[in-house]
Design a protein around this motif. Structure first.
Motif, mmCIF file in Angstrom:
data_model
loop_
_atom_site.group_PDB
_atom_site.id
_atom_site.type_symbol
_atom_site.label_atom_id
_atom_site.label_comp_id
_atom_site.label_asym_id
_atom_site.label_seq_id
_atom_site.Cartn_x
_atom_site.Cartn_y
_atom_site.Cartn_z
ATOM 1 N N SER A 250 -7.347 10.544 6.341
ATOM 2 C CA SER A 250 -8.012 9.564 5.487
ATOM 3 C C SER A 250 -7.003 8.853 4.593
ATOM 4 C CB SER A 250 -9.139 10.215 4.689
ATOM 5 O OG SER A 250 -8.641 10.781 3.509
ATOM 6 N N SER A 251 -6.006 9.570 4.088
ATOM 7 C CA SER A 251 -5.082 8.883 3.196
ATOM 8 C C SER A 251 -4.185 7.906 3.954
ATOM 9 C CB SER A 251 -4.238 9.884 2.409
ATOM 10 O OG SER A 251 -3.435 10.642 3.271
ATOM 11 N N TYR A 252 -3.678 8.308 5.104
ATOM 12 C CA TYR A 252 -2.756 7.409 5.802
ATOM 13 C C TYR A 252 -3.473 6.326 6.593
ATOM 14 C CZ TYR A 252 1.551 9.682 4.497
ATOM 15 O OH TYR A 252 2.620 10.134 3.784
ATOM 16 N N ARG B 97 0.826 -1.203 0.000
ATOM 17 C CA ARG B 97 0.000 0.000 0.000
ATOM 18 C C ARG B 97 0.867 1.264 0.000
ATOM 19 N NH1 ARG B 97 -5.318 -0.156 2.019
ATOM 20 N NH2 ARG B 97 -6.168 -2.246 2.308
ATOM 21 N N TYR B 98 1.913 1.240 0.818
ATOM 22 C CA TYR B 98 2.716 2.461 0.932
ATOM 23 C C TYR B 98 3.507 2.728 -0.349
ATOM 24 C CZ TYR B 98 5.477 6.211 2.958
ATOM 25 O OH TYR B 98 6.055 7.432 3.201
ATOM 26 N N GLY C 284 -4.536 0.801 6.013
ATOM 27 C CA GLY C 284 -5.611 -0.131 5.666
ATOM 28 C C GLY C 284 -6.623 -0.325 6.778
ATOM 29 N N HIS D 75 -6.561 5.121 6.217
ATOM 30 C CA HIS D 75 -7.321 4.185 5.392
ATOM 31 C C HIS D 75 -6.483 3.587 4.268
ATOM 32 C CE1 HIS D 75 -10.920 6.742 6.858
ATOM 33 N NE2 HIS D 75 -10.581 5.834 7.735
ATOM 34 N N ASP D 76 -5.801 4.453 3.503
ATOM 35 C CA ASP D 76 -5.104 3.944 2.321
ATOM 36 C C ASP D 76 -3.811 3.221 2.675
ATOM 37 O OD1 ASP D 76 -7.156 5.224 1.106
ATOM 38 O OD2 ASP D 76 -5.978 6.919 0.388
ATOM 39 N N LYS E 181 2.651 1.912 -3.317
ATOM 40 C CA LYS E 181 1.697 2.444 -4.291
ATOM 41 C C LYS E 181 1.356 3.892 -3.970
ATOM 42 C CE LYS E 181 -1.713 -0.516 -4.389
ATOM 43 N NZ LYS E 181 -2.943 -1.169 -4.910
ATOM 44 N N PHE E 182 1.198 4.142 -2.659
ATOM 45 C CA PHE E 182 0.883 5.499 -2.214
ATOM 46 C C PHE E 182 1.980 6.486 -2.628
ATOM 47 C CE2 PHE E 182 1.105 8.843 1.040
ATOM 48 C CZ PHE E 182 -0.186 9.340 0.984
#
Length: 491
Positions: free
Chosen positions: A417-419, A54-55, A425, A421-422, A57-58
């Motif tokens: 919200s970005s950290y 995830r990170y 996770g 949730h995205d 990709k982030f």
RNA sequence: GGUGACUUGGCCGAGCGGUUAGGCACUGGUCUGCAAAACCAGCUACGGCGGUUCGAAUCCGCCAGUCACCUCCA
């Protein structure tokens, strides 16, 4: 840290992450052997590398994440020495081997979905890559690092070690391995006890076997990762992950196989997550002290005082650094449950805050502290501690004790919200069907307005009655200075 | 036996030479008609013994204990 640094097991230190072919990143993680349900340990590995995935990709990398499903089955070494795990389970349950494989694969996927673990880009099955594995054995033989013996093919560790280093990853010395290898099936066919099988001849009772030039048999257990990693990510790729217990001999042997076949080490950064312990001992199938994820979510185990939601489990795992051992206990899980709830409630509150003219809080400082933590070898516990600093701020603003201007508020909202949730996770608190219903919300609101009216008239008997009755129904009333709030409590 | 890691306050868990990590629990306070929620404050630890240093949880040595890998395992 401005840039992402990763602890590389191969170098035994943290290194700046620099992909071989930016912006592309190839990542391979050893997946589960599907002959039983996944347990907390599987969750830790999956979540650890899910956050890595995830990170990356982030950060904008184009990541190909490959994680295998081991469905061929390999040697099991207990009283039934030489039996194949999947075969054994199949006979036990009177099923086709592939039926067993499919059953547990489905259940594994269900667990992963609950834990909000993203599916890998490719999830190859070992059984679907037999030709690739045979081809790899041929290459290794042709290069002179393997020998045939009685229908099986073994890797010649001693020869390899003369020219390379069998032990780069695990720090082992071949001389030390002489005395320490125990009696295994096929030991007499090998030149040295520490040689490992590339291809194993199947005995008559063995259900899973494939044709090859050497024998009717099956591939050695280190082989699939080498073959499939190379097929989908190339001869050298960026990250290879897995549990600490795979470091030796599995990953060490993978390196040896790749060097023997392609002449170069296959991986730039090796990452290993630590294990979950229970009463200080590692949780594992062989020790039979594991808690399956299904049990954990349902509370169905003598080791559990209650059930824990998948997000509680995820949060629990992220509260420890992935390279540290993590001890399971009900107390620890319960603490995580409360902490997770507090964090998520604050995230909800954050969305409702109203901006002020100026900020009394340095939002940028918080954000940079948090990103530094995650850049420092995915230090999620520090990251979470910073989130809790933010929770205090959010609550203070909500109480009118601190203020945020519009720009800062937006920054903090986006960061959360970005950290949360995205990247981590973590999913927001589940809304029950009732809370989603406008009618229910309106009804509760109406009732609480009536109560507020009673309160204003100092009719506390009525207002308390309404509060108690609502609580019985599972609605927790929270009075505020200028009105009220409520939440629907989970049982 | 070989190799590697660990030992932090009531519990979990960060820390990589000098700032209160954080969470949970507990206690006190603010708020409240009373609660709840929220907030504030307190509880301030580094297995033992030495050494290095102006200064060590953090580096070195010894001792004690725990664990992992060497066999499938996340």
């Amino acid at each position: 840290m401005k840039d992402l640094h990763i602890y590389n097991t191969l170098k035994r230190k943290k290194q700046k992450f620099e992909p071989i072919n930016t912006p592309h990143v190839g990542m391979y993680v050893c997946g589960p052997t599907v002959y039983g349900d996944g347990h907390l340990g599987h969750a830790r590995a999956a979540i650890t590398f899910d956050v890595v995935f995830r990170y990356l990709k982030f950060l904008g990398y184009k990541v190909r994440y490959v994680s295998n499903i081991t469905d061929v089955g390999h040697l099991e070494n207990d009283a039934d020495s030489g039996e194949d795990k999947i075969q054994k389970k199949a006979q036990l349950e009177q099923l086709e081997p592939m039926e067993v494989v499919q059953f547990y694969t489905n259940r594994y996927h269900e667990n992963m979905r609950n834990l909000n673990v993203l599916r890998p880009s490719i999830e190859p099955h070992a059984s679907g890559h037999i030709p690739e594995q045979i081809e790899l054995v041929e290459k290794i033989m042709k290069n002179g690092y393997a020998y045939q013996s009685n229908g099986s093919v073994y890797f010649d560790v001693l020869k390899y070690n003369n020219e390379h280093n069998y032990g780069v990853l695990s720090g082992r010395k071949v001389e030390d391995l002489y005395e320490t290898t125990r009696e295994l099936d096929g030991q007499k066919e090998k030149r040295n006890s520490f040689d490992f099988a590339l291809w194993k001849k199947a005995d008559k009772k063995h259900l899973m076997h494939w044709k090859s030039q050497w024998s009717e048999g099956y591939p050695g257990w280190h082989l699939e990762c080498s073959a499939m990693g190379q097929k989908y990510l190339g001869e050298k790729f960026d990250i290879h992950g897995g549990g600490l217990d795979l470091q030796f001999p599995h990953h060490e042997s993978e390196i040896a196989q790749s060097v023997a076949a392609y002449g170069q080490e296959p991986v730039k950064y090796w990452m290993h997550n630590n294990l979950i312990t229970i009463n200080g001992q590692k949780m594992s199938k062989s020790l039979n002290n594991f808690i399956t994820l299904f049990d954990l979510f349902s509370g169905n185990s003598d080791l559990l005082e209650k059930n824990y939601s998948p997000m509680t489990v995820r949060f629990f795992i992220l509260q420890a650094h992935y390279r540290s051992p993590l001890d399971f206990s009900n107390e620890a899980l319960k603490a995580s449950e409360k902490g997770y709830l507090r964090l998520m409630k604050a995230a909800e509150t954050l969305q409702k805050l109203t901006p002020a003219k100026k900020s009394t809080i340095k939002v940028a400082e918080i954000i940079s502290k948090a990103t530094d933590a995650i850049n420092d070898d995915f230090n999620t516990p520090i990251f979470i501690s910073v989130l809790f600093d933010a929770v205090k701020i959010i609550n203070s603003v909500n109480d009118g004790k601190e203020t945020l201007n519009a720009a800062d508020l937006k920054k903090l909202q986006e960061f959360f919200s970005s950290y949360t949730h995205d990247v981590l996770g973590l999913l927001p608190l589940e809304k029950s069907a009732e809370t989603d219903s406008d009618l229910t919300n309106d009804l509760i609101k109406t009732i609480l307005e009536v109560r507020l009216n009673a309160k204003n008239n100092k009719d506390f008997t009525t207002s308390d009655l309404i509060r108690d009755k609502l609580l019985e129904l599972g609605v927790l009333v929270k009075d505020k200075k200028d009105g009220f709030d409520w939440e629907i409590k989970k049982s």
